[in-house]
Write an enzyme that holds these catalytic residues in place. Structure first.
Site, PDB file in Angstrom:
ATOM      1  N   GLN A 136     -26.998  13.095 -19.769  1.00 51.29           N
ATOM      2  CA  GLN A 136     -26.110  13.615 -18.991  1.00 51.29           C
ATOM      3  C   GLN A 136     -25.075  14.436 -19.317  1.00 51.29           C
ATOM      4  O   GLN A 136     -24.441  15.280 -18.247  1.00 51.29           O
ATOM      5  CB  GLN A 136     -25.034  12.604 -17.856  1.00 51.29           C
ATOM      6  CG  GLN A 136     -26.065  11.661 -17.517  1.00 51.29           C
ATOM      7  CD  GLN A 136     -25.771   9.956 -16.752  1.00 51.29           C
ATOM      8  OE1 GLN A 136     -25.160   9.883 -15.606  1.00 51.29           O
ATOM      9  NE2 GLN A 136     -26.002   9.208 -17.328  1.00 51.29           N
ATOM     10  N   ASP A 172     -17.347  13.291 -15.361  1.00 55.93           N
ATOM     11  CA  ASP A 172     -16.761  11.632 -14.686  1.00 55.93           C
ATOM     12  C   ASP A 172     -15.808  12.052 -13.731  1.00 55.93           C
ATOM     13  O   ASP A 172     -16.022  11.485 -12.347  1.00 55.93           O
ATOM     14  CB  ASP A 172     -15.685  10.995 -15.316  1.00 55.93           C
ATOM     15  CG  ASP A 172     -16.138  10.596 -16.392  1.00 55.93           C
ATOM     16  OD1 ASP A 172     -17.423  10.387 -16.855  1.00 55.93           O
ATOM     17  OD2 ASP A 172     -15.416  10.240 -17.333  1.00 55.93           O
ATOM     18  N   GLY A 229      -7.853  10.528 -21.382  1.00 56.82           N
ATOM     19  CA  GLY A 229      -7.299  10.604 -21.891  1.00 56.82           C
ATOM     20  C   GLY A 229      -5.788  12.400 -22.662  1.00 56.82           C
ATOM     21  O   GLY A 229      -5.276  12.251 -23.800  1.00 56.82           O
ATOM     22  N   GLY A 261     -19.190   7.645 -15.837  1.00 53.25           N
ATOM     23  CA  GLY A 261     -18.592   8.059 -14.658  1.00 53.25           C
ATOM     24  C   GLY A 261     -17.607   6.884 -14.599  1.00 53.25           C
ATOM     25  O   GLY A 261     -16.542   7.019 -14.912  1.00 53.25           O
ATOM     26  N   GLU A 314     -22.160   3.494 -14.041  1.00 52.64           N
ATOM     27  CA  GLU A 314     -21.976   2.444 -14.980  1.00 52.64           C
ATOM     28  C   GLU A 314     -20.479   1.633 -14.952  1.00 52.64           C
ATOM     29  O   GLU A 314     -20.041   0.034 -15.888  1.00 52.64           O
ATOM     30  CB  GLU A 314     -21.358   3.103 -16.416  1.00 52.64           C
ATOM     31  CG  GLU A 314     -20.771   3.683 -16.065  1.00 52.64           C
ATOM     32  CD  GLU A 314     -20.182   4.475 -17.788  1.00 52.64           C
ATOM     33  OE1 GLU A 314     -20.901   4.268 -18.835  1.00 52.64           O
ATOM     34  OE2 GLU A 314     -19.132   5.092 -18.506  1.00 52.64           O
TER      35      GLU A 314
END
Ligand code: F6P
Length: 344
Positions: free
Chosen positions: A268, A138, A115, A181, A233
């Protein structure tokens, strides 16, 4: 001869945080101040800092002692200045340009994920001198082999899987662990491999629960008392339920094996960066300033093999780096009898 004006640069961190952001800020700041004699300011809360003209001066003192710190001393936000709509009818890109000029900036280093790179590319197109630094757990930013934050998250996720092995073994259970991720399976694939996952489900590979359940039953038949299922996820699932909850329910219903789920979540992203991330973030930060010193803008710093280089932000914008379904790790996993959900 006209003496070159001292450059003044801004740094911002945007998007979800990750370990290594402070190491990158330090890498940018120290290189700018010490190597090039530039002036540095930190724009707070991502692009909001530019929209609201909120910043802190950064000198060597503020940059000391932050290498090992998790999070970001500048704060972050998911502010997207080019997104239309919202309550206030404010031209955010115009405000950013105005404040960039008022602050006397020669360049802005935007540290973030996909982004952020998209916004950075648009700002660059509008004439601002922008450099992007790719970070995210990620590892899904196009153009670079790796983003910083990924290695630290991999350590945390692997440690969590290691711990699930012992409790799964004691109770002869299936343990499902969900990792972050976004739409990419890098973290799940790597942590699944490092943690000895029996089933690894990633968004890039379609899975079939019949295949997963048959595989888990076959482990019981082979007298393997427990199994570890690592899921990303972002896998395909009903939207109203988490990936781990959905998969755990499907396993229990389909096999009758007692199953538990763990959603690792924001752990994480927290804490001190790994040594590899400290080094990568520092190298990225220093290289960003080397580009600025040469007046090279509209670029994102990358790592390819062992080399640090750069690509045009315009090429990165709007892309996501996913796991190729024929990736070497995928092939190796199949060879080790790890179930990826679509075994023939
Ligand atoms: O992009 C990093 C990431 O941690 C993803 O793995 C996750 O899907 C997302 O951010 C969570 O975002 P937020 O911080 O907005 O909850």
């Amino acid at each position: 001869m006209v003496k070159n004006k001292k450059k003044r640069i801004g740094i911002l961190t945007a998007g979800g945080d990750c370990p290594g952001l402070n190491a990158a800020i330090r890498g940018v700041g120290k290189t700018a101040i010490v190597k090039y004699g530039m002036e540095v300011i930190g724009l707070t809360s991502g692009f909001s800092g530019l929209i609201n003209k909120e910043y802190v001066p950064l000198d060597e003192r503020q940059l000391s002692g932050i290498l090992t710190l998790g999070g970001t001393i500048l704060g972050t936000s998911r502010e997207k200045p080019y997104k239309r709509g919202g309550e206030l009818d404010v031209d955010k890109p115009a405000l950013i340009k105005q404040h960039y000029d008022e602050l006397g900036l020669d360049a802005v280093v935007c540290i973030g994920g996909n982004g952020t790179m998209k916004t950075a590319a648009l700002l660059s197109k509008e004439g601002l001198n922008v450099i992007g630094l790719p970070k995210t757990i990620d590892n899904d930013v196009w153009g670079t082999d790796v983003t910083f934050g990924f290695d630290s998250a991999l350590w945390i996720a692997t440690d969590a899987i290691d711990r699930l092995h012992t409790t799964a073994n004691s109770h002869s259970r299936v343990m499902v662990i969900e990792l972050m991720g976004h739409d990419a399976g890098w973290l799940t694939l790597y942590a699944g491999m490092a943690g000895g996952g029996d089933v690894i489900l990633i968004p890039e590979i379609d899975y079939d629960m019949k295949v997963v359940n048959k595989y888990l039953n076959s482990r019981v038949e082979k007298k393997k008392s427990y199994s570890i299922v690592v899921v990303a996820e972002g896998i395909n699932r009903p939207k109203e339920i988490s990936a781990a909850t959905y998969i755990a329910e499907q396993i229990e219903a389909g096999t009758g094996i007692e199953t538990r789920k763990t959603i690792l979540g924001y752990i994480q992203r927290g804490g001190s960066p790994s040594p590899m991330d400290r080094i990568l973030a520092t190298r990225f930060g220093a290289s960003a300033v080397d580009l600025i010193a040469k007046d090279l803008y509209g670029k994102m710093v990358i790592k390819k093999g062992e080399k640090i280089g750069s690509v045009d932000l315009s090429k990165v914008a709007g892309k996501t780096r996913l796991v190729p379904i024929n990736h070497a790790m995928v092939e190796k996993a199949r060879g080790l009898d790890i179930c990826l959900g679509n075994r023939k």
